[in-house]
Design an enzyme around this catalytic site. Structure first.
Site, PDB file in Angstrom:
ATOM      1  CE1 TYR A 172      -4.210   1.777   1.905  1.00 10.58           C
ATOM      2  CE2 TYR A 172      -3.687   2.075  -0.400  1.00 10.58           C
ATOM      3  CZ  TYR A 172      -4.516   2.297   0.670  1.00 10.58           C
ATOM      4  OH  TYR A 172      -5.636   3.049   0.515  1.00 10.58           O
ATOM      5  CD  GLU A 218      -1.757   5.119  -6.439  1.00  8.66           C
ATOM      6  OE1 GLU A 218      -2.502   6.002  -5.977  1.00  8.66           O
ATOM      7  OE2 GLU A 218      -1.941   3.898  -6.246  1.00  8.66           O
TER       8      GLU A 218
END
Lengths: 319, 244
Positions: free
Chosen positions: B166, B173
Site C-alpha cells: 500500500y 502514484e
C-alpha cells in the site's frame, strides 16, 4: 378523561420512569412520582435537571433502544408501558434551532455572492478591485440571487413551520459549506472581469428573468399554502390540494411543486447567466430535491388511500 | 427545504441489505467466479510481462511500455466492480468501491496515459508492481472465497502484503503525479480558461495538486482500516471468508 383525572388524584396514582443509556443499558436516572399526564417533553425537562449538559433538544428517548425516538408531545399514560416506564436515552449531540440553521446557510450564501459582485480585493486581480461589470446582466443576476435568498430568509422567519425543533451541529457545518461554497463558485464566474454575456443577448436574459420571477412566485405560493395547511400542528389531515391561486395548480401534477418551482428558478438563472457552474449547482440541487420529493410522494401514497394517481413527485408526468 | 424524506429512502435500502446478507444467487456466483478468475489471469499476464521485459532488457527502466495495453484493459475492467456493488451481488459499498476504482482509473488514464513524458519514470514501475501483486492476491482471494475453499495462505497474503504494497503504491502514484505537473502546466492539458461562452474554467495543474493533497487525510484512513480488518480476520482461527 375527567373521571380518570379524579381517580388518579384520589388514588395518588403516579408513574415511575427509569431512564437507561441506550448503548450501555446502565441506569442514568430514576424518576419517582411522575404524573401519568406528563408528556415526553416534561420527562426530558426532568432528566435535564439531573444532567444539565443534556438540554431537552439533544435528548432522544425511546421505548426500545434501537427503535424510533418518542415525540415530545406523546403523553406517558398513552404509551405501552406499565407503572414503571423504562426508556432509553441517546445524546443527539449539540443542537441548533432550524431558524438558526437556515439563517446561517442563507445569509452566508447571500453575503458571499456580494463579496464577488463588489469585487472585494484579493479575489480578482488588484486592478479590478471594487470595479463593476459593464454588463447589465451581471447586476441583474446579483439582484436575482440576493432576492432568492432574501425570500428564503423571510420564509424561514414568517412562513415555515418546522416539525422538529433542532438539527445537529455537524449537519450545519456541512450544509453551510455546501451553500457558501457553491455561492462563491458561481459568483466568481458571473462577476469575473472576463465574464461573457449570454449568446442570445437581451432576449435570452428577458425570457429567463420572466421564468425566474414566475418560479419564485410559484415557490412562495406553495410555501404559504403548505404553511396554512399545517395549522392543526404536526399531523396532516389531508394531503395538499390546489387552491384559487393559479401557482398552486401545479399540485394537480406533482406532490412537491415547491421543489419543481425551485428547480425552475435555478434553470432560469442558469439560462440568464449562461454559466456552467450554475448549471452544475442546479443539477446537484435537482438530484437532492428529487430524492426528497420521491420520499414525500411515497409517504403521501402510503398515508392517503385516495391519493391522485396522476400526480408525480417533482416533474409533471415524468418524475 | 426539509430532510423529511430520509426515512422513506431507508426502507428500500433495508430490502437490499437483507438480500446482501443471503449472498448472491447461483448465477451471480458463477458470473463472479468467472470475473475474478479472468481478472486474476489478467494481472498474472501483466506480472509475467514485467518479468520477461526485465529479463530481456536487463534493466527495470521503461518497463511500462511492455505491459501498457493489458494494464489499461484490466484496470479499466475493474469498473465492473462498481456495478456489482450497485446491483447487490457484492456486499460492498458502492461509494467506497467507486472511489477506489476511479482513483486507479484516473491514474492509469488521466495521468500515465495522458502525460507521455512520465511513462518512462521509475515511479510508474513502483505503483504498477504494487498494483499487480495486490490484484493477483485480491482476485484469487475472491475466487476462492466464492468457491468456499479459501486457503489460509491467500487470506493471510491478502491481509498482510498490503502493509508494504500500500505505501509502495501510494509513493509510486504520488511521484508520478508530481512528475506530470510541469508538463501539465506547460501544455495546459485538460484545462479550460476564461473567457469562454459558458463562463467556466478548470486548471488541471491545480486539480492534480489538490489530488496529491487529498492523499494526506485519505491514505492513513484506508491504511488503518485495513490494519483493523487484518486484526479482525486473521485473529479468527476459523475460515471466516468476509469479502472486503
Amino acid at each position: 378523561m375527567l373521571l380518570q383525572r379524579k381517580w388518579s388524584t384520589i388514588r395518588n396514582y403516579f408513574n415511575k420512569v427509569e431512564v437507561l443509556d441506550a448503548k450501555t443499558k446502565e441506569q442514568l436516572c430514576f424518576l419517582d412520582k411522575v404524573d401519568p399526564h406528563s408528556t415526553i417533553g416534561d420527562i426530558k425537562s426532568l432528566f435535564y435537571k439531573s444532567y444539565p449538559q443534556w438540554y431537552p433538544a439533544r435528548q432522544a428517548l425511546r421505548l426500545d433502544p434501537k427503535g424510533k425516538s418518542l415525540r415530545d408531545e406523546e403523553v406517558l399514560q398513552n404509551l405501552p408501558v406499565g407503572t414503571t416506564a423504562t426508556m432509553y436515552f441517546e445524546d443527539l449531540g449539540p443542537q441548533l434551532g432550524w431558524t438558526t440553521v437556515f439563517f446561517a446557510e442563507y445569509m452566508g450564501a447571500l453575503l458571499t455572492y456580494l463579496l464577488f459582485f463588489f469585487r472585494v480585493p484579493y479575489i480578482y486581480s488588484h486592478t479590478q478591485a471594487f470595479t463593476s461589470s459593464p454588463h447589465s446582466v451581471v447586476t441583474l443576476a446579483c439582484v436575482c440571487h440576493t432576492f432568492h435568498y432574501m425570500k428564503r430568509l423571510m420564509e424561514t422567519i414568517f412562513v415555515h413551520r418546522f416539525s422538529h425543533g433542532t438539527m445537529p451541529l455537524r449537519a450545519i457545518v456541512k450544509n453551510c459549506a455546501y451553500y457558501w461554497g457553491f455561492s462563491a463558485w458561481l459568483a466568481y464566474y458571473i462577476n469575473h472581469p472576463l465574464y461573457t454575456p449570454p449568446s442570445y443577448g437581451e432576449l435570452q436574459v428577458k425570457y429567463a428573468l420572466f421564468t425566474f420571477a414566475m418560479c419564485e412566485m410559484g415557490n412562495l405560493s406553495i410555501h404559504m399554502s403548505l404553511s396554512n395547511h399545517r395549522v392543526d400542528g404536526f399531523r396532516l389531515r389531508r394531503f395538499p390540494m390546489p387552491t384559487k391561486n393559479p401557482f398552486t395548480w401545479l399540485f394537480f401534477f406533482v406532490s412537491c411543486p415547491n421543489y419543481t418551482y425551485e428547480v425552475g428558478a435555478w434553470v432560469s438563472f442558469t439560462v440568464m447567466t449562461q454559466c456552467l457552474p450554475v448549471a452544475i449547482y442546479t443539477l446537484f440541487g435537482f438530484i437532492q430535491m428529487t430524492i426528497w420529493a420521491k420520499g414525500k410522494h411515497k409517504a403521501y401514497i402510503r398515508e392517503f388511500k385516495d391519493y391522485p394517481s396522476v400526480r408525480m413527485a417533482i416533474i409533471p408526468l415524468i418524475l | 427545504m426539509s430532510a423529511a424524506a430520509q426515512g422513506t429512502s431507508k426502507a428500500g435500502h433495508g430490502d437490499v441489505a437483507s438480500r446482501k446478507k443471503k449472498g448472491p444467487g447461483a448465477l451471480a456466483t458463477a458470473y463472479l467466479v468467472i470475473y475474478n478468475v479472468v481478472m486474476t489471469a489478467g494481472w498474472l499476464v501483466i506480472a509475467v510481462g514485467l518479468v520477461r521485459a526485465y529479463l530481456a532488457r536487463g534493466s527495470y527502466h521503461g518497463l511500462y511500455y511492455s505491459i501498457e495495453k493489458p494494464l489499461k484493459f484490466f484496470q479499466t475492467g475493474a469498473l465492473l466492480e462498481i456495478l456489482h456493488c450497485a446491483v447487490g451481488i457484492v456486499p460492498s459499498s458502492v461509494v467506497l468501491t467507486g472511489f477506489q476504482v476511479m482513483s486507479r482509473v484516473f491514474l492509469t488514464w488521466a495521468v500515465t496515459h495522458s502525460v507521455r513524458e512520465v511513462q518512462s519514470e521509475d515511479s510508474v514501475l513502483l505503483f504498477v508492481t504494487a498494483w499487480t501483486v495486490t490484484e493477483i492476491i485480491r482476485y484469487s482471494f475472491y475466487t476462492f472465497s466464492l468457491l468456499n475453499h479459501l486457503p489460509y495462505l491467500i487470506k493471510w497474503a491478502r491481509y498482510t502484503f498490503f502493509i508494504v504494497l500500500y505505501p509502495m503504491g501510494v509513493s509510486g502514484e504520488l511521484l508520478t503525479i508530481y512528475a506530470a505537473l510541469p508538463y501539465v502546466q506547460k501544455t495546459g492539458l485538460y484545462s479550460v480558461t476564461l473567457p469562454n461562452k459558458y463562463n467556466f474554467s478548470f486548471d488541471y495543474y491545480a486539480f492534480l495538486i489538490l489530488v496529491m493533497i487529498s492523499y494526506i487525510p485519505l491514505f492513513p484512513q484506508l491504511y488503518f482500516h485495513m490494519i483493523r480488518q487484518r486484526k479482525k480476520v486473521l485473529g479468527h482461527t476459523e475460515d471466516y471468508s468476509k469479502v472486503e
